[in-house]
Design an enzyme around this catalytic site. Sequence first.
Site, PDB file in Angstrom:
ATOM      1  N   SER A  59       0.843  -1.196   0.000  1.00 27.53           N
ATOM      2  CA  SER A  59       0.000   0.000   0.000  1.00 27.53           C
ATOM      3  C   SER A  59       0.876   1.242   0.000  1.00 27.53           C
ATOM      4  CB  SER A  59      -0.894   0.006   1.245  1.00 27.53           C
ATOM      5  OG  SER A  59      -1.557   1.235   1.400  1.00 27.53           O
ATOM      6  N   TYR A  66      -2.452  -0.284  10.501  1.00 28.82           N
ATOM      7  CA  TYR A  66      -2.401  -0.710   9.094  1.00 28.82           C
ATOM      8  C   TYR A  66      -1.063  -0.325   8.465  1.00 28.82           C
ATOM      9  CZ  TYR A  66      -3.811  -1.129   4.173  1.00 28.82           C
ATOM     10  OH  TYR A  66      -3.897  -1.467   2.848  1.00 28.82           O
TER      11      TYR A  66
END
Length: 230
Positions: A141, A154
């Site tokens: 990501s 995250y």
Amino acid sequence: MDLKGKIVVITGASRGIGKALAQRFAREGSNLVLCARTKNHLEQTKKECEKYNVRCIPVVADVIKKEDVKKVVQTALKTFGKIDLLINNAGFAVYKPLIETSEEELDKTLDVNVRGPFLFSKEVLPIMEKQKEGVIITVSSSSGKRGMEGLTVYCASKFAVEGFTQSLAQEVHYAKVCTVCPGPVNTPMYRDNSPGEDYSKIDQPEDIAERVMKIIQKGIENGASYNVWS
């Protein structure tokens, strides 16, 4: 890289980026082993992929369970005799400040985003070593490149994936490993964490799948981290 007839294992393949990747590989003529926890969504992905006259084997599995991972890999071997590409796509995120994040949410995020790629890569690498070739792509990501407010846990998991892949690339010379890093994508996970946004203004799963395909076809650099956001 010619993908026709290649055997591709994709985790988290029932929705979002995983589903889009499965369909894109199917268009190239790749045979697929797809895993996810939700059977009905997985079966729908299977039907859509088989429109391209490829074989598609769905396996209901949880990426954090070692026995499930072994089941997926053994299914691929028994069916096709090899694994050319592994796509570690399954992911989990919670969007909230650290002080509001529970230990259970921490554990689930790290389990899915870090333990999952660890277990699958460890299970598949001996096969690729025997074949003397293979590719492992882990979906990271933009949050693995920079910290973001509300995504503390995250981001930590995606930073871990980047380090994991860079280190693995130095250990493995018979296969190529890399990460691909999307930004915001119109997936169920993103919509759950960001309700009310205009999702037409961000990347769609098909956009990410197309960019990943171009990277594969051009040739993967071992240990690379590719930005695939718009």
